[in-house]
Write a protein that holds these residues in place. Structure first.
Motif, PDB file in Angstrom:
ATOM      1  N   SER A 208      -3.651   9.146   8.786  1.00  0.00           N
ATOM      2  CA  SER A 208      -2.406   9.358   8.040  1.00  0.00           C
ATOM      3  C   SER A 208      -1.070   8.611   8.204  1.00  0.00           C
ATOM      4  O   SER A 208      -0.332   8.187   7.292  1.00  0.00           O
TER       5      SER A 208
ATOM      6  N   ASN B  41      -0.327  17.633   9.734  1.00  0.00           N
ATOM      7  CA  ASN B  41      -0.171  18.538   8.241  1.00  0.00           C
ATOM      8  C   ASN B  41       1.093  18.326   7.756  1.00  0.00           C
ATOM      9  O   ASN B  41       1.072  18.402   6.598  1.00  0.00           O
TER      10      ASN B  41
ATOM     11  N   ARG C 231       0.774  15.010   5.725  1.00  0.00           N
ATOM     12  CA  ARG C 231      -0.474  15.170   4.879  1.00  0.00           C
ATOM     13  C   ARG C 231       0.272  15.914   3.460  1.00  0.00           C
ATOM     14  O   ARG C 231       0.090  15.426   2.224  1.00  0.00           O
ATOM     15  N   HIS C 232       0.686  17.016   3.551  1.00  0.00           N
ATOM     16  CA  HIS C 232       0.876  18.097   2.503  1.00  0.00           C
ATOM     17  C   HIS C 232       1.972  19.170   2.702  1.00  0.00           C
ATOM     18  O   HIS C 232       2.212  19.728   1.807  1.00  0.00           O
ATOM     19  N   SER C 233       2.837  18.656   3.378  1.00  0.00           N
ATOM     20  CA  SER C 233       3.803  19.850   3.537  1.00  0.00           C
ATOM     21  C   SER C 233       5.026  19.483   2.470  1.00  0.00           C
ATOM     22  O   SER C 233       5.711  20.549   2.215  1.00  0.00           O
ATOM     23  N   GLY C 234       5.495  18.305   2.432  1.00  0.00           N
ATOM     24  CA  GLY C 234       6.670  17.888   1.610  1.00  0.00           C
ATOM     25  C   GLY C 234       8.011  18.329   2.455  1.00  0.00           C
ATOM     26  O   GLY C 234       8.935  18.484   1.523  1.00  0.00           O
TER      27      GLY C 234
ATOM     28  N   ARG D  89       5.818  23.200   2.683  1.00  0.00           N
ATOM     29  CA  ARG D  89       4.958  24.300   1.839  1.00  0.00           C
ATOM     30  C   ARG D  89       4.055  24.773   2.568  1.00  0.00           C
ATOM     31  O   ARG D  89       3.463  25.959   2.127  1.00  0.00           O
TER      32      ARG D  89
ATOM     33  N   PRO E  91       0.242  24.866   4.733  1.00  0.00           N
ATOM     34  CA  PRO E  91      -1.154  24.192   4.375  1.00  0.00           C
ATOM     35  C   PRO E  91      -1.544  24.228   3.026  1.00  0.00           C
ATOM     36  O   PRO E  91      -1.091  25.163   2.221  1.00  0.00           O
ATOM     37  N   ALA E  92      -2.306  23.320   2.519  1.00  0.00           N
ATOM     38  CA  ALA E  92      -2.593  23.334   0.837  1.00  0.00           C
ATOM     39  C   ALA E  92      -3.422  24.244   0.778  1.00  0.00           C
ATOM     40  O   ALA E  92      -4.346  24.792   1.435  1.00  0.00           O
TER      41      ALA E  92
END
Length: 366
Positions: free
Chosen positions: A191, A286, A289-292, A316, A318-319
């Motif tokens: 990542s 995390n 990767r996808h929290s924004g 946000r 985990p996805a």
């Protein structure tokens, strides 16, 4: 079963056949019609073959009770002993032995007692019980001995199965541990490499010097990831909270994410430091990767009884709202140390990950 095991069991039973010397000697020394001798020899041969078949069958685990063979042994043994007299009464020892190894528990002792009773009756009918009282006693002692041997063989087989099952469980656990380590190691490093490569691509034209610096970081991260994988393969990989926070600070800074974390990490026992280091690393992965998220806050509190580490972000989570393999791996790591993992929405929004582990965690497989 291995044929060698059957032959070993067969060889083990051969010394018992020495008791047949007495009926054979009696058959030779006592004048009898030829037809009687032929029938007696055939009966003794059939008795011996079926008797050995009972022992050979019992060398195969999971087989049923050999009722037919046992019935043949009993009928031939009793028939020959009653018909031909005291010299043949010793065949009841074989009947008792076959019953001890072939019958279920509730039928063993009635059968052994019956064999001893038949032997004693034959001897008493010829007024030889006083001289050969050892034969009925041998029936009972043989039953005890072979029943004990059967029990030991059964217990040994169960222990062998238990060892094999434990070995399979250990292999499965080691595979899970190795998969968990690779996920945590490569997930974080890859990542970071992807993030810095993307940043270097954006900076290539307007800030070549910064782009070169980012690519140097990519190279350094890749080399470190390779070393970590090698260490994981060797079983020596251990990451602490301080190192994990340093890596997190560099990775989040490259993504323009602010990290607020303790400047100094208190001294922790090795197992506690290692498992909390994995928590920091997985949380950082995390976030990237996808929290924004734009801000990440790490707190660490150490008391006499336990250590608590909390990672909170304003992103946000985990996805899909469901924990992935990384969080599941963290739960397993913490459970192995007697700790627990709590995840959910942070107060005011964002995502909160809290790990708590005893300050003197027991040492067990990660």
């Amino acid at each position: 079963m291995d044929p060698r095991t059957r032959w070993q069991r067969l060889v083990w039973t051969l010394p018992w056949l020495l008791f047949q010397v007495f009926p054979l000697a009696e058959l030779v020394s006592t004048p009898r019609p030829a037809a009687v001798r032929v029938v007696a020899v055939l009966g003794l041969v059939a008795f011996t073959v079926v008797y050995l078949a009972v022992f050979n069958r019992m060398s195969v685990r999971g087989c049923g009770v050999p009722w037919r063979q046992l019935a043949v042994v009993a009928v031939l043994g009793v028939g020959l002993a009653v018909w031909l007299g005291p010299a043949w009464a010793g065949l009841m020892i074989y009947v008792a032995a076959a019953a001890a190894v072939g019958l279920p528990e509730r039928w063993v002792w009635p059968a052994v007692g019956g064999a001893a009773a038949v032997c004693a009756s034959v001897l008493a009918a010829h007024d030889m019980l006083g001289e050969l009282f050892i034969l009925p006693l041998m029936c009972v002692l043989t039953g005890f001995a072979l029943r004990g041997i059967r029990f030991l063989v059964s217990v040994n087989a169960e222990l062998t199965e238990a060892r094999e099952e434990l070995a399979r469980a250990a292999v499965a656990e080691e595979r899970l541990r190795f998969a968990r380590d690779l996920h945590d190691l490569l997930g974080h490093s890859l990542s970071l490499i992807a993030l810095k490569s993307e940043l270097a691509g954006r900076l290539a034209e307007r800030d070549p010097a910064r782009a070169r610096a980012e690519m140097a970081d990519v190279e350094s991260t890749a080399r470190r990831a390779l070393a970590e994988v090698r260490e994981a393969v060797s079983g020596y990989r251990q990451i602490g909270v301080a190192l994990a926070l340093a890596e997190a600070r560099a990775a989040l800074s490259a993504a323009d994410i602010t990290l607020r974390a303790p400047s100094r990490v208190p001294e922790l026992p090795g197992p506690v430091d290692a498992v909390l280091g994995w928590v920091v690393r997985e949380a950082t992965t995390n976030v990237l990767r996808h929290s924004g998220a734009r801000t990440v806050v790490v707190t660490l509190a150490v008391a006499d009884e336990d250590a608590a580490l909390t990672v909170t972000d304003d992103g946000r989570g985990p996805a899909g709202g469901a924990p992935g393999a990384g969080l599941s791996g963290l739960e397993e790591r913490l459970a192995a140390r007697g700790g627990r993992l709590d995840t959910g929405e942070a107060p005011g929004g964002g995502f909160r990950l809290a790990a708590r582990v005893p300050a003197h965690a027991r040492v067990s497989a990660p």
